[in-house]
Design a protein around this motif. Structure first.
Motif, short mmCIF file in Angstrom:
data_model
loop_
_atom_site.label_atom_id
_atom_site.label_comp_id
_atom_site.label_asym_id
_atom_site.label_seq_id
_atom_site.Cartn_x
_atom_site.Cartn_y
_atom_site.Cartn_z
N HIS A 1 55.93 -17.50 7.03
CA HIS A 1 56.72 -17.92 6.16
C HIS A 1 56.10 -17.86 4.56
N THR A 2 56.85 -17.66 3.65
CA THR A 2 56.21 -17.69 2.14
C THR A 2 56.25 -19.14 1.80
N VAL A 3 55.29 -19.87 1.25
CA VAL A 3 55.34 -21.09 0.92
C VAL A 3 54.69 -21.40 -0.30
N ARG A 4 55.36 -22.37 -1.23
CA ARG A 4 54.97 -22.89 -2.27
C ARG A 4 54.97 -24.37 -1.93
N SER A 5 53.88 -25.11 -2.74
CA SER A 5 53.71 -26.75 -2.34
C SER A 5 53.82 -27.52 -3.73
N VAL A 6 54.13 -28.76 -3.79
CA VAL A 6 53.90 -29.53 -4.98
C VAL A 6 53.80 -31.02 -4.22
N GLY A 7 53.28 -31.88 -5.29
CA GLY A 7 53.18 -33.03 -4.65
C GLY A 7 53.97 -34.16 -5.51
#
Length: 246
Positions: free
Chosen positions: A26-32
């Motif tokens: 999967h292509t992933v971006r993450s934020v908090g």
């Protein structure tokens, strides 16, 4: 594979999720934070959001509400909270699934696959021409558009799914249990949720429960969608009378 946004403030959990999702191609971006999530969704296209509830700036339930205001992206809630009443509330508020921490990567993968499968189907199956017409109502499940008498309807994701499901079964009485299963993808829930969405949908169709045009409720049985009485093609104009003198 999917483009996934992970919204998680715990760096260890976030790192584990990113590693697992990336390993699964999967292509992933993450934020908090919730605000970062809203900014990401507004600017980029995602197939799925994995949303933690315990965010530092805004509770995840409020973030879910704001996400639903701007997008129809499927959302899986991932949290340590396991209160059944809250789970039901969040599912009714627009979450597509709910995972209680700790969960295995296999469990997450299975839930993701199910949610993405449903989202990829675009709701109920469309007929061959892709468009459903009932009286002056036109529903295009593939493009997720609906018009009434030529005017575009501004529908939420759930309102559209509900309308599309009923429109593809004109005149058929559908039980609340079936709506809950096929539209909400839940085996249990509150009938009031369905009633509220039907009420909102009626308002946008320009009708009320007391004076229905398309949506008809049969108390204790279910609901059906059918064209208004007398709906049909315009009658042909009578031919000119040539056999009568002026």
């Amino acid at each position: 594979m999917a483009h996934v946004l992970v919204v998680e403030d715990d760096p260890f959990v976030r790192s584990a999720l990113i590693r697992h999702l990336t390993d699964a191609s999967h292509t992933v971006r993450s934020v908090g934070t919730a605000l970062e999530a809203l900014r990401e969704v507004a600017q980029l296209e995602f197939d799925l959001v994995i949303l933690d509830l315990g965010l530092p700036d805004l509770d995840g339930s409020e973030a879910l509400k704001m996400l639903r205001g701007i997008t129809n992206i499927p959302v899986i809630i991932a949290t340590a909270r396991d209160d059944e009443a809250e789970i039901i509330r969040l599912l009714n508020a627009g979450a597509d699934d709910y995972l209680v921490k700790p969960f295995s990567v296999d469990h997450l993968s299975a839930r993701m696959a199910a949610v993405l499968r449903r989202a990829g189907a675009g709701g109920p199956a469309a007929p061959r021409d892709g468009v459903v017409r009932v009286g002056g109502l036109m529903v295009d499940p593939q493009r997720r558009r609906a018009q009434l008498d030529g005017t575009q309807l501004d529908l939420t994701r759930r309102e559209f799914d509900l309308l599309a499901f009923l429109a593809q079964r004109p005149g058929v009485v559908v039980s609340r249990k079936e709506l809950l299963s096929e539209v909400w993808r839940q085996s249990y829930g509150d009938d009031q949720t369905i009633d509220v969405h039907l009420s909102w949908l009626r308002r946008k169709l320009g009708e009320t429960a007391a004076r229905p045009r398309y949506l008809h409720t049969l108390r204790g049985v279910g609901v059906k969608l059918e064209p208004p009485a007398g709906a049909g093609p315009e009658p042909a104009a009578p031919p000119p009378d040539r056999g009568r003198s002026a």
